[in-house]
Design a protein around this motif. Structure first.
Motif, PDB file in Angstrom:
ATOM      1  N   HIS A  85     -14.090  -5.116   9.897  1.00  0.00           N
ATOM      2  CA  HIS A  85     -12.658  -5.083   8.523  1.00  0.00           C
ATOM      3  C   HIS A  85     -11.310  -4.845   9.703  1.00  0.00           C
ATOM      4  O   HIS A  85     -11.087  -4.309  11.094  1.00  0.00           O
ATOM      5  CB  HIS A  85     -12.784  -3.673   7.985  1.00  0.00           C
ATOM      6  N   ASP A  86     -10.081  -6.229   9.013  1.00  0.00           N
ATOM      7  CA  ASP A  86      -9.247  -5.574   9.208  1.00  0.00           C
ATOM      8  C   ASP A  86      -8.307  -6.378  10.473  1.00  0.00           C
ATOM      9  O   ASP A  86      -7.848  -6.042  11.596  1.00  0.00           O
ATOM     10  CB  ASP A  86      -7.708  -3.904   9.562  1.00  0.00           C
ATOM     11  N   ILE A 129      -4.982   6.647  -2.509  1.00  0.00           N
ATOM     12  CA  ILE A 129      -6.271   5.467  -2.302  1.00  0.00           C
ATOM     13  C   ILE A 129      -7.053   4.790  -4.027  1.00  0.00           C
ATOM     14  O   ILE A 129      -6.779   3.667  -4.298  1.00  0.00           O
ATOM     15  CB  ILE A 129      -8.022   6.795  -2.220  1.00  0.00           C
ATOM     16  N   GLN A 152      -4.664   1.655  -4.210  1.00  0.00           N
ATOM     17  CA  GLN A 152      -5.853   0.505  -3.699  1.00  0.00           C
ATOM     18  C   GLN A 152      -7.122   0.151  -4.857  1.00  0.00           C
ATOM     19  O   GLN A 152      -7.267  -0.702  -4.961  1.00  0.00           O
ATOM     20  CB  GLN A 152      -6.943   1.181  -2.991  1.00  0.00           C
ATOM     21  N   HIS A 153      -7.530   1.386  -5.455  1.00  0.00           N
ATOM     22  CA  HIS A 153      -8.084   0.572  -6.235  1.00  0.00           C
ATOM     23  C   HIS A 153      -7.243   0.587  -7.425  1.00  0.00           C
ATOM     24  O   HIS A 153      -7.901  -0.871  -8.091  1.00  0.00           O
ATOM     25  CB  HIS A 153      -8.393   3.019  -7.354  1.00  0.00           C
ATOM     26  N   TYR A 156       0.958  -1.655   0.018  1.00  0.00           N
ATOM     27  CA  TYR A 156      -0.258  -0.019  -0.193  1.00  0.00           C
ATOM     28  C   TYR A 156       0.768   1.174  -0.026  1.00  0.00           C
ATOM     29  O   TYR A 156       1.657   1.620   0.471  1.00  0.00           O
ATOM     30  CB  TYR A 156      -0.472   0.054   1.535  1.00  0.00           C
ATOM     31  N   THR A 195     -13.800   0.572   3.617  1.00  0.00           N
ATOM     32  CA  THR A 195     -13.476   1.736   4.641  1.00  0.00           C
ATOM     33  C   THR A 195     -12.193   2.821   4.585  1.00  0.00           C
ATOM     34  O   THR A 195     -12.057   3.206   5.734  1.00  0.00           O
ATOM     35  CB  THR A 195     -13.091   1.338   5.969  1.00  0.00           C
ATOM     36  N   ALA A 196     -11.933   2.686   3.448  1.00  0.00           N
ATOM     37  CA  ALA A 196     -11.064   3.118   2.768  1.00  0.00           C
ATOM     38  C   ALA A 196     -11.386   4.731   2.297  1.00  0.00           C
ATOM     39  O   ALA A 196     -10.640   5.328   2.320  1.00  0.00           O
ATOM     40  CB  ALA A 196     -10.236   2.894   1.741  1.00  0.00           C
ATOM     41  N   HIS A 237     -13.040  -4.367  -1.158  1.00  0.00           N
ATOM     42  CA  HIS A 237     -11.423  -4.482  -0.183  1.00  0.00           C
ATOM     43  C   HIS A 237     -11.412  -3.056   0.495  1.00  0.00           C
ATOM     44  O   HIS A 237     -10.392  -2.820   0.909  1.00  0.00           O
ATOM     45  CB  HIS A 237     -10.297  -4.896  -1.238  1.00  0.00           C
ATOM     46  N   MET A 238     -11.683  -1.829  -0.155  1.00  0.00           N
ATOM     47  CA  MET A 238     -11.843  -0.419  -0.211  1.00  0.00           C
ATOM     48  C   MET A 238     -13.240  -0.154   0.842  1.00  0.00           C
ATOM     49  O   MET A 238     -13.043   1.025   0.984  1.00  0.00           O
ATOM     50  CB  MET A 238     -11.607   0.416  -1.787  1.00  0.00           C
TER      51      MET A 238
END
Lengths: 207, 537
Positions: free
Chosen positions: B384-385, B246, B249-250, B149, B310-311, B307-308
């Protein structure tokens, strides 16, 4: 087996397979650049003014010349495959060699273009960029160097394939009923050309 | 060129080509030899990853420092992830069993581009060494997690560059394998082998190959950008220079979510071969399995956003990604129903591959259903996590791909090596492995829901019990793995010679001798109107 016989593996040459394989590989290249185009679109949307300002720095003349150069080279490589199909092997060799030289001319232009940027203190991470440019401009030049650099790398790969094609034409591995290497070399070169056709307006022309 | 009958019955294991000894293997363009090269390399990397996993579980045996510091733990889970994802489960089934079996299953002499196939293996090995170089040289092993990341991946002082480059090279290897298989399936099917008569393993390889081809380049360029960010500071993912982490991450998950389908589709394909063989019955819903395979390959592209959650992304995007995630579960469920229905009223022959296949269905279902907990927006925010994600992920990827790999291994073993393994030891290995697996990962669901975060070398006292069980499970699992491997190695050397078709299967690879001749088929097979891969009486 102590005294095993020598086993040759079958020659799997198939013109259709080679062509499908090359097209599939071209898909992967399009996606590779596609991701970069997405990044470009996102950042252009976020920083329209800065991208406009930074684009003014680029030399449209060199960009236009390089576009013309690549279009001509696409023509010569296409002519070489046609020449081979008509049985003119020597002409095909000459045309691929010309394409190679035109590719070289593109790189020379690119070298001078980048050189001017460097002399103005513009390169990723340079003090001039970090101190005097807005974030949008930094992103513009970051993308400019990454995308044109990756494209130049593809030019070099395309030229390397040409060397193999020329060698094949000379030693007979590439011939009228076995044209795949030259055909694929041409397909790849068209891809490299096409990507430039998109890079040129995105970086040099759009306001 | 000689035909295989002219080499005195030499098979692909014993013949000698241009080079002798080891060189005859690492420079061989024979798809079966390349498949075995992959098998040995991947097994080695799996064992390495397993040891790192054991070290992590040992650290978590008790709260506080047990055997390693936080930094070492970070490096351990990173390297464990990089090895297991990029070097084991992504290439796993396609590169090993795809290479070994695909040409045999479609009646071809080899793959479409044998030299490219060898190049893929060489690239794989290059990638492996690059990643290992990151561990052995420079200022310490990477500690970013296998997801690299941004912005940490270009801020960390550890030796990340070779690892990122290694992952890029491994991706290239994967692309070339996919490309090769696509052309092979399109061009080299034997006469009469229509698309509607292809074995399902071939169909899943086909779907997988498309994903490999169309998703991998995106992560490739993303890793290149991380490397450029590290070396030159181009700013694309660096918030200090205007970039957006971000976006990283995408781009990362646009590949890495479809990548889990690269892992699971061929696993489903192998199970779809094993279930009808051991039920001696036509697969239930052949076309439904094909359609669901292609549906997974397609919809799998559109779910990366889960996957994102909470991002930071818009509510609208979250709803769509959540909805699509639920939709992609449907074709997987269709397959489970098909396998179960195939067993109904079948004449079931209970053998080791069957045990693996049945336990695959169980762990795959647990993994899949726990995935829905993560795909739902509200529950995802809660777990999450946490260790829940680790439990889900290992159930679906290790449980899915790993169990299917062992199922395939025990299914095709007699064909590959021409010898049968010791079945009772194989069954014991399966039992020990499965018990270890359940003990290792099941507590993680509970720990995660209770709130234990992932990727910490330490935890609160209240999580101690579950972790002890989990660590104990890791030892049992490793014991099972050793039993399986020792049994297989011993059997490959000294096992009873195997018949041509010990499981009475109907697919083409069982029509040639075991191990297969150098050029696979003495005569090109022809598929008649009434033949089919699952036409049992």
């Amino acid at each position: 087996m102590e005294h095993a016989h020598h086993v040759e593996h079958p020659d799997m040459y198939d013109e259709e397979s080679s062509k499908i394989g090359m097209w599939l590989f071209i898909f992967t290249e399009l996606l590779l650049f596609g991701a970069l185009f997405v990044v470009y679109a996102v950042y252009r949307y976020m920083n329209p003014d800065a991208f406009h300002l930074a684009a003014e720095e680029l030399n449209r003349m060199i960009g236009a010349i390089n576009t013309i150069i690549l279009l001509i080279s696409s023509m010569t490589i296409a002519m070489s495959t046609t020449a081979l199909r008509k049985g003119h092997r020597k002409l095909a060799i000459a045309l691929v060699s010309i394409t190679f030289l035109i590719g070289l001319a593109f790189l020379v232009n690119k070298y001078f273009e980048w050189g001017v940027k460097f002399s103005h203190g513009i390169w990723p991470g340079s003090e001039h960029m970090l101190n005097e440019m807005s974030q949008g401009e930094i992103l513009f030049f970051g993308l400019y160097f990454v995308m044109t650099g990756l494209h130049a790398l593809h030019i070099i790969i395309g030229m390397a394939i040409m060397v193999f094609a020329i060698r094949g034409l000379i030693n007979g591995k590439v011939q009228i009923d076995r044209p795949s290497l030259l055909d694929n070399c041409g397909l790849y070169w068209h891809l490299v050309d096409l990507i430039w056709i998109f890079l040129f307006p995105l970086f040099y022309l759009i306001h | 060129m000689q035909t295989s009958s002219a080499v005195n019955g030499a098979n692909y294991l014993t013949y000698q080509g241009k080079y002798k000894g080891l060189l005859g293997w690492i420079f061989s363009t024979d798809h079966k030899r390349i498949g075995l090269l992959y098998m040995y390399s991947i097994a080695t990397m799996f064992a390495t990853g397993l040891l790192l996993g054991l070290a992590m579980k040992f650290e978590l045996l008790a709260p506080g420092k047990t055997i390693m510091e936080a930094q070492t733990y970070n490096a351990t889970f990173t390297v464990h992830g990089v090895i297991m994802i990029f070097m084991v489960v992504v290439p796993g089934l396609p590169a090993v069993f795809g290479n070994l079996m695909l040409p045999l299953m479609i009646g071809a002499k080899d793959v479409a581009f044998p030299k490219l196939n060898l190049l893929s293996w060489w690239l794989y090995v290059t990638g492996v060494f690059l990643v290992l170089a990151a561990l052995l040289f420079g200022p310490g092993a990477p500690d970013t997690g296998w997801t690299f990341y941004a912005p940490y991946s270009f801020k960390t002082g550890t030796n990340l560059l070779p690892a990122v480059f290694g992952a890029f090279v491994l991706g290239f290897s994967s692309i070339l394998t996919g490309l090769n298989f696509l052309v092979t399936i399109h061009r080299l099917r034997c006469p009469g082998l229509k698309w509607t008569k292809l074995p399902l393993f071939v169909w899943t390889l086909y779907g997988t190959a498309w994903i490999q081809l169309l998703a991998t380049p995106v992560v490739g360029i993303t890793l290149v950008l991380v490397a450029l960010e590290r070396v030159f500071g181009v700013g694309i993912f660096d918030p200090a220079l205007g970039g957006d982490p971000i976006l990283y991450q995408h781009l990362f998950w646009i590949y890495s979510h479809p990548a889990v389908y690269i892992m699971i589709l061929p696993a489903m394909g192998a199970i779809s071969e094993i279930i009808p063989t051991f039920a001696q019955k036509h697969i239930f819903g052949y076309k439904a399995i094909i359609a669901s395979t292609m549906a997974i390959a397609f919809v799998g592209y559109l779910v990366w956003g889960h996957h994102m959650f909470t991002a930071g992304m818009s509510g609208t995007a979250q709803y769509y990604f959540s909805l699509l995630t639920f939709i992609v579960a449907i074709p997987s469920a269709i397959k489970v129903f098909n396998w179960i229905s195939t067993l109904y009223k079948g004449a079931i022959n209970v053998q080791t591959p069957f045990y693996w296949a049945i336990s695959f269905i169980f762990v795959f279902m647990v993994g899949g259903l726990s995935g829905l907990v993560l795909g739902a927006l509200a529950t995802d925010v809660h777990v999450h996590d946490t260790a829940f994600v680790v439990g889900h992920f290992h159930y679906i990827v290790f449980g899915g791909t790993g169990f299917a790999f062992f199922a395939a291994m025990h299914y095709w073993f007699p064909k590959i090596f021409g010898r049968m393994y010791d079945k009772s030891w194989a069954n014991i290995g399966w039992l020990v492995f499965t018990i270890g697996f359940l003990a290792l990962y099941t507590p993680m669901f509970y720990l995660g829901i209770m709130g234990m975060p992932r990727r910490y070398y330490d935890y609160l006292e209240e999580f101690h019990g579950g972790n002890i069980l989990s660590t104990f499970g890791s030892w049992v699992l490793a014991t099972g793995f050793v039993i399986i491997v020792v049994n297989l190695i011993r059997s490959a050397r000294k096992g009873e010679p195997a018949e041509k078709n010990p499981w009475h299967s109907k697919t083409l690879e069982w029509t040639v001798s075991s191990p297969p001749p150098v050029l696979n088929f003495d005569e090109e097979p022809v598929i008649g109107e009434n033949d089919g891969p699952y036409n049992y009486k």
